[in-house]
Every structure is written in C-alpha cells, then in structure tokens.
Design a protein around this motif. Structure first.
Motif, short mmCIF file in Angstrom:
data_model
loop_
_atom_site.label_atom_id
_atom_site.label_comp_id
_atom_site.label_asym_id
_atom_site.label_seq_id
_atom_site.Cartn_x
_atom_site.Cartn_y
_atom_site.Cartn_z
N VAL A 1 0.81 -0.98 0.06
CA VAL A 1 0.00 -0.01 0.12
C VAL A 1 0.86 1.08 -0.03
CG1 VAL A 1 -1.79 1.28 1.29
CG2 VAL A 1 -1.99 -1.09 1.00
N PHE B 1 -6.23 9.17 -2.12
CA PHE B 1 -7.04 8.12 -1.99
C PHE B 1 -6.23 6.72 -1.80
CE2 PHE B 1 -7.67 9.65 -6.24
CZ PHE B 1 -6.59 8.78 -7.05
N ILE B 2 -6.77 6.13 -0.94
CA ILE B 2 -5.91 4.89 -0.56
C ILE B 2 -6.86 3.86 -0.11
CG2 ILE B 2 -4.43 3.51 1.28
CD1 ILE B 2 -3.01 6.46 1.82
N PHE C 1 -9.70 -4.80 -1.73
CA PHE C 1 -10.90 -4.12 -2.35
C PHE C 1 -10.54 -3.43 -3.84
CE2 PHE C 1 -12.27 -5.39 2.00
CZ PHE C 1 -13.35 -5.91 1.54
N GLY D 1 -9.36 -2.72 -7.68
CA GLY D 1 -9.50 -3.36 -8.85
C GLY D 1 -10.79 -3.66 -9.08
N ARG D 2 -11.77 -2.91 -8.33
CA ARG D 2 -12.97 -3.13 -8.72
C ARG D 2 -13.84 -1.71 -9.15
NH1 ARG D 2 -15.16 -6.27 -3.42
NH2 ARG D 2 -13.27 -7.81 -3.12
N GLY D 3 -12.86 -0.68 -9.25
CA GLY D 3 -13.57 0.53 -9.67
C GLY D 3 -14.18 1.40 -8.42
N LEU D 4 -13.58 1.10 -7.07
CA LEU D 4 -14.13 1.75 -5.93
C LEU D 4 -13.64 3.03 -5.62
CD1 LEU D 4 -14.60 -1.35 -3.69
CD2 LEU D 4 -16.45 -0.14 -4.82
N ALA D 5 -12.09 2.94 -6.16
CA ALA D 5 -11.31 3.97 -5.80
C ALA D 5 -11.75 5.16 -6.67
CB ALA D 5 -9.83 3.94 -5.87
N CYS E 1 0.93 11.58 -8.44
CA CYS E 1 1.36 10.06 -8.02
C CYS E 1 2.61 10.07 -8.59
CB CYS E 1 0.44 9.22 -8.41
SG CYS E 1 0.21 9.00 -10.17
N ASN F 1 3.09 4.50 -10.58
CA ASN F 1 1.73 4.19 -9.80
C ASN F 1 0.64 4.21 -10.98
OD1 ASN F 1 -0.26 3.72 -8.13
ND2 ASN F 1 0.48 5.22 -6.51
N ALA G 1 -2.05 2.32 -11.13
CA ALA G 1 -3.43 2.33 -10.62
C ALA G 1 -3.86 3.51 -10.24
CB ALA G 1 -3.58 1.41 -9.54
N SER G 2 -3.17 4.61 -9.60
CA SER G 2 -3.63 5.88 -9.33
C SER G 2 -3.94 6.67 -10.42
CB SER G 2 -2.29 6.34 -8.56
OG SER G 2 -2.74 7.86 -8.00
N HIS H 1 -9.77 7.96 -15.32
CA HIS H 1 -11.20 7.56 -15.40
C HIS H 1 -12.02 8.41 -14.93
CE1 HIS H 1 -10.31 3.73 -16.62
NE2 HIS H 1 -10.16 3.04 -15.41
#
Ligand SMILES: CC(C)(COP(=O)(O)OP(=O)(O)OC[C@H]1O[C@@H](n2cnc3c(N)ncnc32)[C@H](O)[C@@H]1OP(=O)(O)O)[C@@H](O)C(=O)NCCC(=O)NCCS
Length: 189
Positions: A35, A101-102, A107, A109-113, A137, A141, A143-144, A150
């Motif tokens: 993380v 966001f962290i 949880f 890879g589900r689009g929650l962030a 970032c 990074n 994913a960030s 997005h």
C-alpha cells in the motif's frame, strides 16, 4: 467552507467522517508495504496509525484553505471500511484543491477508488466551488493514474526524477481537471 451532508453516497460506497472505531481497519492496510510502495512514507505502526486517525477524526469539514477533508469509504452494502479518501483545499485565492485515495488491497481493482475520486471531485467543485483540482502520484503508480484518468483528469506533467524517495530518484505525475471540464460523472463524457 465545506461541511458535507453525511454520508456522501456513490453507487457502491458511503463516505463519512472517521471515528475511533476505524483504528483496526485503517491499520489493516496502512501497515502493508504494497500500500505504501508509491507513497512518501513507510508502512505505519499501529501507534502511528492511531496518531494519524486522531487527525483524520477532526477533519470532517473544511473551514479554511491549507486544510484537508478526510473521509472513510465504506461499502454501502455491508458498512465495511475499505478506503481512506482526502480532499485538500490548497488555496482559497486560487480556488485550487487536490484529491488523494488509499484503498485496502482486498478491495482494489473493482472501480471503488474511481467512484470515491468522483465523489471527491464533486465535493471540491460543487461543495467548495473550486476552479481546479489536481492529483499527484509516483510515475510508476499506474493504478492511481488510471483512477484520475477515469475521472477525466488530464496528465499535465511528468516530472522526471524530481524527488528522492525511499533511497531512489522517482518521477511524479501531475493530473488536473478544471470545473468547466468536469462532467459530473466518474467517467469522461
Ligand atoms: C491507487 C488505488 C487507490 C487505486 O485503487 P484501485 O482499486 O486499483 O482503483 P480502481 O479499481 O477504481 O481502478 C484502477 C484502475 O487501474 C487499473 N490498475 C490497477 N492496478 C494496476 C496496475 N498495477 N497497473 C496498471 N493498471 C492497474 C485497474 O484495472 C483499473 O483500471 P480499469 O478500470 O481500466 O480496469 C490503489 O491502488 C491503492 O490504494 N494504492 C495504494 C495507495 C496509493 O498509491 N494511493 C494513491 C496515492 S497517489
């Protein structure tokens, strides 16, 4: 001034102020090297997370610039705490903000962030009346960076080896979106 009506809802999340009861769940992911890999700090001890949480608990409203709004993201369906979200009010004069966001790895890879970031942008633009919101970032990074892309944020800069973090030179990406570019949804229109 921003004092959201809680909870702030997204399709699958409820964002709310932090409470003392969040210590175990917050420590659960702030202690993980995966993380903090691209963050400025190392994995945190329980005592460090406790101090961090004390600060977050007093950050449920924004009264002046230079301060942060800190929100716990929980799953709307179960109430499980899954993410640590922040809206910084960088400047009142320039109407600038920043999001962060962290999320717990279980949880990701589900689009929650991505949903949480959309809610933070809405709070910044509609709640605080900001003109521009940025996100930063590490250059690695992905994913960030994806979360920001997005949400329609533009990559404004790729700073090359501008910082020395954890024993190595690192790149920094700077993303931004203006209020007039924001379409009010989590995905670019
Ligand atoms: C940044 C973070 C919150 C993103 O969370 P997430 O759960 O992956 O986010 P989402 O599911 O909303 O979307 C992330 C996107 O990145 C993609 N992604 C995830 N990991 C990736 C990787 N290693 N490389 C490339 N893309 C990746 C996902 O597939 C998704 O893209 P898609 O919608 O096109 O499939 C999470 O990785 C995290 O908490 N990291 C540790 C803390 C951190 O670095 N925070 C950001 C500080 S700047």
């Amino acid at each position: 001034m921003l004092k959201p009506d809680y909870p702030v809802r997204t399709p699958r999340l409820a964002l709310r102020p932090f409470t003392a009861d969040d210590l175990d769940a917050l420590y659960e992911f702030h202690r993980l090297a995966e993380v903090t890999r691209y963050l400025y700090h190392e994995p945190r001890s329980r005592a460090e997370v406790s101090v961090l949480l004390e600060g977050k608990m007093t950050a449920s409203a924004l009264a002046s610039d230079g301060k942060a709004l800190c929100l716990a993201a929980e799953l709307a369906a179960t109430g499980q705490f899954v993410g640590d979200c922040t809206l910084f009010w960088l400047s009142r004069a320039h109407q600038q903000g920043e999001i962060g966001f962290i999320f717990h790895p279980a949880f990701q890879g589900r689009g929650l962030a991505t949903e949480a970031a959309a809610a933070l942008l809405r709070l910044g633009f509609e709640g605080l009346g900001l003109h521009r919101i940025i996100g930063r970032c590490d250059g690695r990074n992905h994913a960030s960076a994806k979360v920001m892309e997005h949400n329609g944020m533009r990559r404004e800069a790729h700073l090359v080896e501008n910082e020395f973090v954890k024993g190595e030179w690192t790149d920094e990406l700077i993303y931004a979106i203006l209020r007039r570019e924001w379409n009010g949804s989590g995905r670019p229109g």
